[in-house]
Design an enzyme around this catalytic site. Structure first.
Site, PDB file in Angstrom:
ATOM      1  N   ARG A  25      -3.936  -6.660   1.472  1.00 51.79           N
ATOM      2  CA  ARG A  25      -2.618  -6.182   1.887  1.00 51.79           C
ATOM      3  C   ARG A  25      -2.662  -4.700   2.210  1.00 51.79           C
ATOM      4  O   ARG A  25      -2.609  -4.290   3.358  1.00 51.79           O
ATOM      5  CB  ARG A  25      -1.587  -6.492   0.791  1.00 51.79           C
ATOM      6  CG  ARG A  25      -0.138  -6.436   1.291  1.00 51.79           C
ATOM      7  CD  ARG A  25       0.445  -5.044   1.373  1.00 51.79           C
ATOM      8  NE  ARG A  25       0.496  -4.357   0.087  1.00 51.79           N
ATOM      9  CZ  ARG A  25       0.861  -3.075  -0.046  1.00 51.79           C
ATOM     10  NH1 ARG A  25       1.198  -2.351   1.012  1.00 51.79           N
ATOM     11  NH2 ARG A  25       0.873  -2.497  -1.246  1.00 51.79           N
ATOM     12  N   GLU A 155       8.682   2.375  -4.334  1.00 52.60           N
ATOM     13  CA  GLU A 155       8.049   3.143  -3.265  1.00 52.60           C
ATOM     14  C   GLU A 155       8.353   4.640  -3.391  1.00 52.60           C
ATOM     15  O   GLU A 155       9.484   5.032  -3.640  1.00 52.60           O
ATOM     16  CB  GLU A 155       8.535   2.629  -1.906  1.00 52.60           C
ATOM     17  CG  GLU A 155       7.835   3.292  -0.730  1.00 52.60           C
ATOM     18  CD  GLU A 155       8.405   2.850   0.609  1.00 52.60           C
ATOM     19  OE1 GLU A 155       7.817   3.218   1.642  1.00 52.60           O
ATOM     20  OE2 GLU A 155       9.426   2.133   0.619  1.00 52.60           O
TER      21      GLU A 155
END
Length: 532
Positions: A25, A155
């Site tokens: 990923r 994030e």
């Protein structure tokens, strides 16, 4: 660092820390890297079955049909082996579309991406903390209703914690009780130092003692592995990495470096089988097209190669230059480079590996030739060594002729040319020649020189070029030439990194033998008839 963060082998067994590999990923965010479904499946199999990492993140939701097929195939394979819960997919807060995509692909775990900094939440989403938390809660509820386990990425956590830690704490408080397995704290832009990582992680763990925190590093300042160790010391439940440090910009943390440092430097227990680290590195290197550096720790081609002769000598006398990083741990072998820095011990180690025995005198001759070749070639491999030995042992120490300078030029659809400067006995000669190829041009020039000595060059009976097995384009070349002389067949050999100069070396050796025979006949006119 707080000493209490170190494991205490006297009081408790080593702490187990999980490793999550995100090559499939995050690694695909490397510029120019895109794995096919077949490649993803093969990498996933090696990571889980052989390398035995704890978890793998294999895709981002809603990217493409190929990505969905890759997830389905990986999960189908994993389900047969009871490994499906260890397959994870990145998803987004997008009104449930990522959840549905992962469910339809057969995935069982979503790594949900939320905004871990107030700046990202406000500027990118245009939402308040309360609004974003509500959206995240809604997505988590939908995921759980579809049978998915949920982990949560925060994030830009590193900047978010620095700039407004209250936002970070507020988001976690609003998600309390949602059944999130791991809260994953990324250093999204790779800006943290080990000290900052340790302090921030300790703070998070003290404020939320019941939660599992992962650390997801980036390597923009070259601190990814060091930051992983700091997070582990602080109490991280898991750390993230990629094979060969793949990832956006400067990449993630290297799986090999992380695994070995957690074991050797911190004494933690991990599930990784080190003997397969080189194998997965080569597989990912091949599929990604991103070559790893020869000096990359653990997995680089040169990291178990001693170049300096003094190091080989120390190893031979007492393993003085060995460490815990033994090549055998990683199913590799220690090498001793052969080149201009090699010493007697370097040669001896390579001879032992080949099971070749040479006298002290011949070892010195071979080493001298190795050093000479090392000036024109950065290194000489063990595969080259038999060529060099054969050349040295076969040669006579005649120095009647010496090639002082030689320039060979070849061009497409044009004759090759050669210019030479030679010493024969005490006289110097220069000549030029042209011909069909560089070796022919050299022989035309050499023929002009020897004719001045009343000689003619013999004709070729056979010409053979060989390189060692392995197909390296930079391998040493062995040229073996059989000559038709008026005394019968004569075979000489030359070794050089350039095949034309290997042939030239064999030719100069032939000339020295003929000159020596001529001198012997001049001294003893009966020698030739006796020999005949």
């Amino acid at each position: 660092m707080d000493p209490s963060a170190r494991p205490s082998p006297q009081s408790a067994p080593p702490r187990y820390i999980r490793i999550m590999d995100t090559t499939l990923r995050d690694g695909e965010q490397t510029q120019g890297v895109s794995f096919s479904p077949d490649e993803k499946v093969n990498i996933a199999k090696v990571l889980l079955e052989l390398v035995r990492v704890d978890r793998i993140e294999v895709a981002s939701a809603r990217v493409s049909l190929g990505e969905a097929r890759a997830v389905s195939r990986i999960v189908d394979w994993a389900e047969e082996r009871g490994l499906a819960p260890r397959i994870e997919v990145l998803g987004f807060v997008d009104a449930g579309r990522s959840v549905d995509w992962i469910r339809d692909a057969g995935g069982q775990v979503i790594n949900l991406l939320a905004k871990g900094s107030e700046k990202h939440c406000r500027c990118q989403l245009g939402k308040s903390l309360e609004q974003h938390a509500a959206d995240v809660r809604e997505t988590i509820s939908h995921a759980r209703s579809q049978g998915l386990a949920v982990n949560l990425y925060l994030e830009d956590w590193s900047n978010g914690y620095r700039d407004n830690p209250g936002y970070v704490f507020g988001l976690l408080e609003r998600l309390d009780g949602m059944g999130i397995g791991h809260f994953m704290l990324p250093d999204t832009l790779g800006v943290m130092t080990p000290e900052r990582v340790f302090t921030a992680f300790r703070d998070m763990l003290e404020r939320f003692p019941g939660l599992n925190f992962d650390f997801h590093p980036h390597n923009d300042y070259g601190l990814a592995t060091a930051n992983v160790l700091a997070a582990a010391r602080a109490g991280a439940a898991a750390v993230h990495c990629t094979v060969n440090c793949l990832g956006e910009r400067a990449g993630n943390a290297s799986l090999a470096e992380v695994a070995v440092n957690l074991r050797d430097q911190l004494g933690y227990e991990i599930g990784v089988d080190e003997s397969h680290l080189a194998r997965i590195s080569e597989l990912v290197e091949s599929f990604s097209g991103k070559r790893i550096a020869d000096n990359a720790p653990i997995i680089g081609a040169d990291v178990f190669t001693q170049t300096a002769g003094i190091h080989a000598d120390g190893d031979r006398k007492g393993s003085l230059y060995h460490t815990r990083l033994s090549p055998e741990r990683f199913a590799r072998r220690r090498k001793y480079a052969l080149g201009k820095l090699a010493g007697k011990a370097s040669l001896a180690k390579n001879l032992e590996r080949l099971d070749i025995t040479l006298s002290e005198e011949n070892q010195l001759k071979v080493l001298k030739r190795i050093v000479e070749l090392g000036d024109s070639k950065k290194s000489i491999t063990i595969e080259d060594l038999p060529f060099i030995i054969a050349e040295v042992l076969e040669s006579q120490d005649y120095h009647h002729a010496e090639l002082l300078a030689c320039s060979v030029s070849s061009s497409l659809d044009l004759e090759s040319t050669a210019s030479i400067k030679m010493r024969i006995a005490d006289e110097l000669y220069t000549a030029a020649g042209s011909g069909n190829g560089g070796f022919d041009a050299f022989n035309q020039a050499l023929g002009k020189v020897v004719r001045k000595r009343g000689l003619t060059l013999p004709t070729l009976a056979d010409y053979e070029i060989r390189i060692p097995k392995g197909g390296r384009t930079d391998a040493l070349t062995e040229c073996s030439i059989t000559w038709n002389t008026d005394r019968g067949e004569l075979r000489t050999r030359g070794v050089h990194a350039n095949q034309v100069f290997a042939a030239i070396g064999a030719t100069v050796r032939m000339l020295n033998i003929i000159l020596h025979q001529t001198l012997e006949e001049q001294r003893d006119p009966e020698a030739r008839s006796t020999a005949a």
